[in-house]
Design a protein around this motif. Structure first.
Motif, PDB file in Angstrom:
ATOM      1  N   THR A 254       0.841  -1.184   0.000  1.00  0.00           N
ATOM      2  CA  THR A 254       0.000   0.000   0.000  1.00  0.00           C
ATOM      3  C   THR A 254       0.882   1.241   0.000  1.00  0.00           C
ATOM      4  O   THR A 254       1.676   1.442   0.917  1.00  0.00           O
ATOM      5  CB  THR A 254      -0.908   0.016   1.246  1.00  0.00           C
ATOM      6  OG1 THR A 254      -1.651  -1.202   1.291  1.00  0.00           O
ATOM      7  CG2 THR A 254      -1.857   1.180   1.212  1.00  0.00           C
ATOM      8  N   LEU A 255       0.750   2.042  -1.040  1.00  0.00           N
ATOM      9  CA  LEU A 255       1.449   3.316  -1.136  1.00  0.00           C
ATOM     10  C   LEU A 255       0.436   4.436  -0.931  1.00  0.00           C
ATOM     11  O   LEU A 255      -0.768   4.184  -0.913  1.00  0.00           O
ATOM     12  CB  LEU A 255       2.108   3.443  -2.508  1.00  0.00           C
ATOM     13  CG  LEU A 255       3.048   2.311  -2.927  1.00  0.00           C
ATOM     14  CD1 LEU A 255       3.523   2.516  -4.357  1.00  0.00           C
ATOM     15  CD2 LEU A 255       4.218   2.204  -1.973  1.00  0.00           C
ATOM     16  N   SER A 256       0.899   5.657  -0.805  1.00  0.00           N
ATOM     17  CA  SER A 256      -0.041   6.758  -0.565  1.00  0.00           C
ATOM     18  C   SER A 256      -0.998   6.963  -1.736  1.00  0.00           C
ATOM     19  O   SER A 256      -2.145   7.348  -1.532  1.00  0.00           O
ATOM     20  CB  SER A 256       0.701   8.054  -0.259  1.00  0.00           C
ATOM     21  OG  SER A 256       1.542   8.413  -1.331  1.00  0.00           O
ATOM     22  N   GLY A 257      -0.551   6.664  -2.962  1.00  0.00           N
ATOM     23  CA  GLY A 257      -1.417   6.869  -4.113  1.00  0.00           C
ATOM     24  C   GLY A 257      -1.746   5.624  -4.909  1.00  0.00           C
ATOM     25  O   GLY A 257      -2.506   5.695  -5.869  1.00  0.00           O
ATOM     26  N   GLN A 258      -1.165   4.490  -4.523  1.00  0.00           N
ATOM     27  CA  GLN A 258      -1.375   3.263  -5.299  1.00  0.00           C
ATOM     28  C   GLN A 258      -1.440   2.039  -4.397  1.00  0.00           C
ATOM     29  O   GLN A 258      -0.935   2.059  -3.274  1.00  0.00           O
ATOM     30  CB  GLN A 258      -0.222   3.042  -6.292  1.00  0.00           C
ATOM     31  CG  GLN A 258      -0.112   4.063  -7.375  1.00  0.00           C
ATOM     32  CD  GLN A 258       1.046   3.758  -8.315  1.00  0.00           C
ATOM     33  OE1 GLN A 258       1.964   3.013  -7.999  1.00  0.00           O
ATOM     34  NE2 GLN A 258       1.003   4.348  -9.502  1.00  0.00           N
TER      35      GLN A 258
ATOM     36  N   ARG B   6      -5.002   4.260  -6.276  1.00  0.00           N
ATOM     37  CA  ARG B   6      -5.753   4.090  -5.027  1.00  0.00           C
ATOM     38  C   ARG B   6      -7.078   4.856  -5.016  1.00  0.00           C
ATOM     39  O   ARG B   6      -8.069   4.396  -4.444  1.00  0.00           O
ATOM     40  CB  ARG B   6      -4.859   4.533  -3.869  1.00  0.00           C
ATOM     41  CG  ARG B   6      -5.382   4.169  -2.539  1.00  0.00           C
ATOM     42  CD  ARG B   6      -4.343   4.411  -1.483  1.00  0.00           C
ATOM     43  NE  ARG B   6      -4.946   4.230  -0.176  1.00  0.00           N
ATOM     44  CZ  ARG B   6      -4.270   4.136   0.928  1.00  0.00           C
ATOM     45  NH1 ARG B   6      -2.961   4.204   0.918  1.00  0.00           N
ATOM     46  NH2 ARG B   6      -4.884   3.974   2.072  1.00  0.00           N
ATOM     47  N   GLY B   7      -7.113   6.012  -5.654  1.00  0.00           N
ATOM     48  CA  GLY B   7      -8.324   6.829  -5.658  1.00  0.00           C
ATOM     49  C   GLY B   7      -9.404   6.341  -6.603  1.00  0.00           C
ATOM     50  O   GLY B   7     -10.562   6.743  -6.485  1.00  0.00           O
TER      51      GLY B   7
END
Length: 123
Positions: free
Chosen positions: A75-79, A102-103
């Motif tokens: 889990t990354l901040s955007g993906q 992720r969004g």
């Protein structure tokens, strides 16, 4: 269209998908790749995630865990990055790699769809 091409196309049809690959974790080479983002180098991702896969398998062996990996989630901040080993007899030593925005993705649904794609894949 080959079974692998179909699997990659199906992976990229998952909501939020930005990159997909079928990877041989013995060699670290991507056997097939499909992506929609120039920011994601799938060759580098395949090689790097091969190391993640190998490390987890070594750790399970050292812990004497008699179990199998369903998937590995990064889990990354955007993906989200999902690594899913292929369990079919004809596809041993391979994993599916899927990068999601992720969004724009639903993680539970993506994992469910990836499981179906993995089950149908024969290389």
């Amino acid at each position: 269209m080959s079974n692998m091409d179909l699997a990659l196309k199906d992976m990229m049809s998952i909501d939020g998908a930005v990159g997909a690959a079928v990877v041989d974790y013995n060699s670290g080479m991507a056997l097939g790749m499909l992506g929609s983002s120039k920011a994601l180098d799938l060759q580098v991702a395949a090689a790097g995630n091969t190391e993640v896969m190998r490390a987890k398998m070594r750790t399970m062996e050292q812990l004497n865990l008699n179990d199998s990996i369903e998937d590995i989630l990064i889990t990354l901040s955007g993906q989200y990055h999902i690594i899913r080993p292929v369990t079919g007899r004809k596809s041993q030593g391979l994993f599916l790699y899927l990068a999601l925005d992720r969004g724009r993705s639903n993680l539970a649904m993506a994992r469910h769809q990836l499981k179906g794609i993995e089950t149908d894949l024969e290389v």
